[in-house]
Design a protein around this motif. Structure first.
Motif, PDB file in Angstrom:
ATOM      1  N   TYR A  72       0.921  -1.384   0.177  1.00 31.69           N
ATOM      2  CA  TYR A  72      -0.053  -0.211   0.136  1.00 31.69           C
ATOM      3  C   TYR A  72       0.922   1.213   0.085  1.00 31.69           C
ATOM      4  CZ  TYR A  72      -3.750  -3.113   1.405  1.00 31.69           C
ATOM      5  OH  TYR A  72      -4.744  -4.072   1.419  1.00 31.69           O
ATOM      6  N   ALA A  73       0.398   2.394  -0.452  1.00 37.10           N
ATOM      7  CA  ALA A  73       0.914   3.625  -0.367  1.00 37.10           C
ATOM      8  C   ALA A  73      -0.242   4.625   0.308  1.00 37.10           C
ATOM      9  CB  ALA A  73       1.363   4.308  -1.771  1.00 37.10           C
ATOM     10  N   LEU A  74       0.330   5.291   1.019  1.00 40.19           N
ATOM     11  CA  LEU A  74      -0.529   6.576   1.652  1.00 40.19           C
ATOM     12  C   LEU A  74      -0.328   7.723   1.152  1.00 40.19           C
ATOM     13  CD1 LEU A  74      -1.424   4.997   5.122  1.00 40.19           C
ATOM     14  CD2 LEU A  74      -3.237   5.016   3.190  1.00 40.19           C
ATOM     15  N   VAL A  75      -0.994   8.717   0.723  1.00 39.33           N
ATOM     16  CA  VAL A  75      -0.614   9.766   0.175  1.00 39.33           C
ATOM     17  C   VAL A  75      -1.291  11.143   0.752  1.00 39.33           C
ATOM     18  CG1 VAL A  75      -0.360  11.126  -1.894  1.00 39.33           C
ATOM     19  CG2 VAL A  75      -0.164   8.861  -2.108  1.00 39.33           C
ATOM     20  N   THR A 123      -0.041  17.933   0.398  1.00 42.29           N
ATOM     21  CA  THR A 123       1.679  18.172   0.298  1.00 42.29           C
ATOM     22  C   THR A 123       1.880  17.248  -0.800  1.00 42.29           C
ATOM     23  OG1 THR A 123       2.170  16.462   1.727  1.00 42.29           O
ATOM     24  CG2 THR A 123       1.661  18.706   2.554  1.00 42.29           C
ATOM     25  N   ARG A 124       1.299  16.149  -1.033  1.00 44.74           N
ATOM     26  CA  ARG A 124       1.519  14.839  -1.782  1.00 44.74           C
ATOM     27  C   ARG A 124       2.615  14.044  -1.132  1.00 44.74           C
ATOM     28  NH1 ARG A 124      -2.709  13.687  -3.692  1.00 44.74           N
ATOM     29  NH2 ARG A 124      -1.554  12.351  -5.487  1.00 44.74           N
ATOM     30  N   HIS A 125       3.081  14.387  -0.163  1.00 45.25           N
ATOM     31  CA  HIS A 125       4.076  13.466   0.483  1.00 45.25           C
ATOM     32  C   HIS A 125       3.437  12.004   0.618  1.00 45.25           C
ATOM     33  CE1 HIS A 125       6.457  16.985   2.564  1.00 45.25           C
ATOM     34  NE2 HIS A 125       6.612  16.937   0.967  1.00 45.25           N
ATOM     35  N   SER A 126       4.277  10.805   0.645  1.00 43.06           N
ATOM     36  CA  SER A 126       3.731   9.552   0.735  1.00 43.06           C
ATOM     37  C   SER A 126       4.541   8.565   1.509  1.00 43.06           C
ATOM     38  CB  SER A 126       3.656   9.019  -0.645  1.00 43.06           C
ATOM     39  OG  SER A 126       4.899   9.018  -1.316  1.00 43.06           O
ATOM     40  N   ALA A 144       6.346   2.509  -8.951  1.00 41.40           N
ATOM     41  CA  ALA A 144       5.285   3.167  -9.865  1.00 41.40           C
ATOM     42  C   ALA A 144       4.008   3.513  -8.973  1.00 41.40           C
ATOM     43  CB  ALA A 144       4.843   2.385 -11.059  1.00 41.40           C
ATOM     44  N   MET A 145       3.759   2.614  -8.124  1.00 42.13           N
ATOM     45  CA  MET A 145       2.864   3.365  -7.247  1.00 42.13           C
ATOM     46  C   MET A 145       2.870   4.694  -6.652  1.00 42.13           C
ATOM     47  SD  MET A 145       0.743   0.625  -4.444  1.00 42.13           S
ATOM     48  CE  MET A 145       2.234   0.481  -3.556  1.00 42.13           C
ATOM     49  N   LEU A 146       3.995   4.934  -6.475  1.00 40.56           N
ATOM     50  CA  LEU A 146       4.472   6.299  -5.910  1.00 40.56           C
ATOM     51  C   LEU A 146       4.400   7.572  -6.793  1.00 40.56           C
ATOM     52  CD1 LEU A 146       7.075   4.897  -3.502  1.00 40.56           C
ATOM     53  CD2 LEU A 146       4.780   5.407  -3.020  1.00 40.56           C
ATOM     54  N   ASP A 147       4.097   7.482  -8.032  1.00 36.66           N
ATOM     55  CA  ASP A 147       4.133   8.427  -8.925  1.00 36.66           C
ATOM     56  C   ASP A 147       3.411   9.602  -8.528  1.00 36.66           C
ATOM     57  OD1 ASP A 147       5.738   6.983 -10.954  1.00 36.66           O
ATOM     58  OD2 ASP A 147       3.993   6.523 -12.151  1.00 36.66           O
ATOM     59  N   ASP A 148       3.937  10.782  -8.777  1.00 37.43           N
ATOM     60  CA  ASP A 148       3.464  12.212  -8.573  1.00 37.43           C
ATOM     61  C   ASP A 148       3.270  12.281  -7.118  1.00 37.43           C
ATOM     62  OD1 ASP A 148       2.684  12.480 -11.354  1.00 37.43           O
ATOM     63  OD2 ASP A 148       1.121  11.336 -11.144  1.00 37.43           O
ATOM     64  N   THR A 149       3.951  11.504  -6.256  1.00 35.41           N
ATOM     65  CA  THR A 149       4.166  11.930  -4.839  1.00 35.41           C
ATOM     66  C   THR A 149       5.827  11.986  -4.392  1.00 35.41           C
ATOM     67  OG1 THR A 149       4.602   9.664  -3.840  1.00 35.41           O
ATOM     68  CG2 THR A 149       2.249  10.382  -4.486  1.00 35.41           C
TER      69      THR A 149
END
Length: 204
Positions: A16-19, A23-26, A40-45
């Motif tokens: 999982y990723a939590l964003v 702030t788009r921090h993850s 890739a799941m963390l794209d744009d973070t």
């Protein structure tokens, strides 16, 4: 918070990723396998940490590669770790808080399946990443009678204190609303067999 997920590895296992939406921090939770998919799941973070629910191999198989590629610290419970795993950067005790941008994640120590099991609940949102603490169909597998007893205590004194609206995101299988399983968990606790360990369902 925004939650993203990927099913990775041969079992498979849910990473999982939590964003933080502002702030788009993850944070990445349980990098089990397939590093490219996880990145890739963390794209744009902007990743700030890796969190571990526990240290079984299927949950940390890609940890070292992902840690090196992201260059972020690893947070986990200070309990027993898989042999050869690099030390965690921050040890999380029950109730500790992880700040991700403007969002807050609280660690809940939920031993049973393992001694170092941690669930991550998002403050102000009905999100709980529960690892192998419990699944839609039953509790996490236990390896001894003592572990099973610990699981019963964890369910009774921790999990059932959460709101019915809490959505549980487990390490394997589908997510579920805690309120939809509460009655089954309570029946399970009332009729749990003595001297048991292994795989169980809420119907046992």
């Amino acid at each position: 918070m925004e939650l993203r997920s990927r099913a990775v590895g041969p079992w498979p296992m849910n990473s999982y990723a939590l964003v933080c939406p502002t702030t788009r921090h993850s944070v990445l939770i349980d990098p089990g396998a397939e590093s490219d998919e996880l990145i890739a799941m963390l794209d744009d973070t902007t990743p700030v940490a890796i969190l571990l629910t526990h240290t079984h191999p299927d949950h940390i198989g890609a940890l070292e590669e992902v840690r090196n590629r992201l260059g972020v610290p690893v947070f986990a419970h200070p309990g027993p770790c898989v042999a050869g795993m690099a030390p965690v950067d921050r040890a999380l005790a029950h109730g500790d808080v992880v700040t991700v941008g403007d969002s807050v994640i609280r660690a809940w120590h939920t031993p049973g399946h393992t001694a170092d099991m941690v669930c991550y609940l998002v403050e102000g949102a009905p999100i709980a990443v529960v690892g192998d603490t419990l699944f839609d169909g039953g509790p996490g597998r236990t390896w001894s009678v003592d572990d099973f007893h610990t699981t019963l205590v964890t369910l009774r004194t921790i999990v059932l204190t959460w709101s019915d609206d809490t959505i549980c995101y487990p390490g394997h299988g589908p997510s579920f609303r805690l309120g939809d399983r509460r009655a089954a968990i309570e029946r399970f606790l009332a009729h749990a067999p003595e001297g048991f360990c292994g795989d169980a369902t809420w119907d046992v």
